[in-house]
Enzyme design. Sequence first.
Site, PDB file in Angstrom:
ATOM      1  N   ASP A 195      63.983  33.194  71.692  1.00 26.43           N
ATOM      2  CA  ASP A 195      62.636  33.553  72.104  1.00 26.43           C
ATOM      3  C   ASP A 195      62.697  33.661  73.576  1.00 26.43           C
ATOM      4  O   ASP A 195      62.853  32.254  74.255  1.00 26.43           O
ATOM      5  CB  ASP A 195      61.581  32.688  71.805  1.00 26.43           C
ATOM      6  CG  ASP A 195      59.963  33.228  72.268  1.00 26.43           C
ATOM      7  OD1 ASP A 195      60.099  33.886  73.447  1.00 26.43           O
ATOM      8  OD2 ASP A 195      58.862  32.973  71.848  1.00 26.43           O
ATOM      9  N   LYS A 199      53.751  38.561  78.679  1.00 25.08           N
ATOM     10  CA  LYS A 199      53.937  37.503  79.829  1.00 25.08           C
ATOM     11  C   LYS A 199      54.289  38.043  80.971  1.00 25.08           C
ATOM     12  O   LYS A 199      53.874  38.698  81.881  1.00 25.08           O
ATOM     13  CB  LYS A 199      54.441  36.198  79.310  1.00 25.08           C
ATOM     14  CG  LYS A 199      54.035  35.946  77.933  1.00 25.08           C
ATOM     15  CD  LYS A 199      52.655  35.292  77.657  1.00 25.08           C
ATOM     16  CE  LYS A 199      52.445  35.050  76.292  1.00 25.08           C
ATOM     17  NZ  LYS A 199      50.956  34.703  76.274  1.00 25.08           N
ATOM     18  N   ARG A 254      53.770  56.782  65.383  1.00 27.86           N
ATOM     19  CA  ARG A 254      54.156  55.330  64.988  1.00 27.86           C
ATOM     20  C   ARG A 254      55.787  55.092  64.765  1.00 27.86           C
ATOM     21  O   ARG A 254      56.214  53.847  64.956  1.00 27.86           O
ATOM     22  CB  ARG A 254      53.455  55.073  63.515  1.00 27.86           C
ATOM     23  CG  ARG A 254      53.804  53.908  62.864  1.00 27.86           C
ATOM     24  CD  ARG A 254      52.958  53.194  61.502  1.00 27.86           C
ATOM     25  NE  ARG A 254      52.254  54.299  61.019  1.00 27.86           N
ATOM     26  CZ  ARG A 254      52.872  54.989  59.828  1.00 27.86           C
ATOM     27  NH1 ARG A 254      54.216  54.378  59.553  1.00 27.86           N
ATOM     28  NH2 ARG A 254      52.440  55.619  59.184  1.00 27.86           N
ATOM     29  N   TYR A 305      56.683  27.446  70.752  1.00 29.28           N
ATOM     30  CA  TYR A 305      55.385  28.116  70.943  1.00 29.28           C
ATOM     31  C   TYR A 305      54.756  27.867  69.712  1.00 29.28           C
ATOM     32  O   TYR A 305      55.027  28.021  68.711  1.00 29.28           O
ATOM     33  CB  TYR A 305      55.591  29.595  71.314  1.00 29.28           C
ATOM     34  CG  TYR A 305      54.366  30.262  71.163  1.00 29.28           C
ATOM     35  CD1 TYR A 305      53.068  29.865  71.786  1.00 29.28           C
ATOM     36  CD2 TYR A 305      54.262  31.368  70.389  1.00 29.28           C
ATOM     37  CE1 TYR A 305      52.058  30.671  71.492  1.00 29.28           C
ATOM     38  CE2 TYR A 305      53.017  32.173  70.187  1.00 29.28           C
ATOM     39  CZ  TYR A 305      51.831  31.780  70.793  1.00 29.28           C
ATOM     40  OH  TYR A 305      50.644  32.141  70.562  1.00 29.28           O
TER      41      TYR A 305
HETATM   42  C1  LIG Z   1      57.112  31.444  74.302  1.00 27.31           C
HETATM   43  C2  LIG Z   1      56.245  32.364  73.390  1.00 27.31           C
HETATM   44  N1  LIG Z   1      56.683  33.334  72.483  1.00 27.31           N
HETATM   45  C3  LIG Z   1      55.772  34.266  71.883  1.00 27.31           C
HETATM   46  C4  LIG Z   1      54.523  34.315  72.152  1.00 27.31           C
HETATM   47  C5  LIG Z   1      53.382  35.143  71.666  1.00 27.31           C
HETATM   48  O1  LIG Z   1      53.274  36.260  72.052  1.00 27.31           O
HETATM   49  P1  LIG Z   1      51.903  37.076  72.087  1.00 27.31           P
HETATM   50  O2  LIG Z   1      50.872  36.468  72.396  1.00 27.31           O
HETATM   51  O3  LIG Z   1      52.217  38.405  72.818  1.00 27.31           O
HETATM   52  O4  LIG Z   1      51.747  37.553  70.776  1.00 27.31           O
HETATM   53  C6  LIG Z   1      53.991  33.378  73.342  1.00 27.31           C
HETATM   54  C7  LIG Z   1      52.570  33.609  73.614  1.00 27.31           C
HETATM   55  O5  LIG Z   1      51.993  32.525  74.575  1.00 27.31           O
HETATM   56  C8  LIG Z   1      54.956  32.540  74.006  1.00 27.31           C
HETATM   57  O6  LIG Z   1      54.461  31.622  74.885  1.00 27.31           O
END
Ligand SMILES: Cc1ncc(COP(=O)(O)O)c(C=O)c1O
Length: 373
Positions: free
Chosen positions: A171, A196, A47, A99
Amino acid sequence: MHPDTLLAHAGYAGDSETSAVVPPIHLSTTFCRDTDSSLPGAFVYSRAANPTRELFESLMAQLERGAQALAFASGMAASTAVFSCLYPGARVLLPSDLYYGVRKFAHSHLARWGVTVEAVDMKDMDATEDAIRNGCDLVWVESPSNPMVDIVDIAAVASIARNHGAVVIVDGTWTTPLIQRPLELGAHAVVHSVTKYLSGHSDVLGGVVVTGPDFPWPDVLSSHQQTAGAVLDPFSSWLAMRGLRTLAVRLTTQCRNASAIARHLTAVPRVRAVHYPGLESHPGHLLAARQMTDFGGMLSFEVEGGRRRALDIIGRCRVFKAATSLGGTESLIEHRASIEEDSPTPEGLIRISAGIEHTDDLLDDLARAMDSE
Ligand SMILES: Cc1ncc(COP(=O)(O)O)c(C=O)c1O
């Protein structure tokens, strides 16, 4: 070294013991002490730190040219780890389009911890400067934004935020370090959903935070990773590195397909708007051309007929898969307003994540789905 070369080897120099080209997966959760109880290696318990996770983290730090990378169990775990560095009374500024999961977390949880959350249209620099000047500790940026594909001037926002002592987090999920490097534009840290493009095959859940040298809370963040414990497991770390080996070729094709789909849609009747920064008609086109090296694999478009027609079109697609998420090899198509609670997203908006299929098959599928009414 160019990032493409680094990626092709997943940053792995080889194993001196076995000469293996691909790293092993260290699944061990714990590591032995010597007879005198000292630790012969760098690891105690997985961890806190794990050799496979560390390889992935080191690769991400190199790709973003950051000081430290910390891997988490999902993009949201990475995002919430950053927010956990704040104290009660802190003020967070979000973009008006982002998001939905981050917006939901901010409004439902940060508020309970005594953190104030505000949103502003970050395309509007005057409004953004006013909001930051009114008191702000952390500015969250997403560009291109999900799902309206807004382009925000990251360098300009970072400069204003820094002048007012605020920390800037970007992000970078939609762009990856190959298309946009926020730390070089002035951000203090960049967050990715590894789920992604980075892992790229719709089979890994993961997240990572890469911090720059002047990120103010590196120890709090790393302590959060180890103690809160939402870490990326060794197998997912390994799968993410395996995916990263082909990121450059995948992303090139995804950008090309997204551009072709966007251009195709501009000529389709009853399409109200196409949101793709590679289109000269997109209001953020010139800015995107400046701060990104390509325009990305994501686009959205708005159709006449609202929710019902958007859902019908999606339902008729065969090559595009009707599923949420993005960044995989397969093209995905989605009605965002259906998945976002209290959604501000237009009912007629359809979001596309372009995959690596042959462009003609994607265009034919979309044409058939939109013509056969
Ligand atoms: C732009 C963006 N940031 C963060 C996330 C969150 O990622 P996760 O689904 O791996 O928690 C997403 C998920 O769709 C996203 O599109």
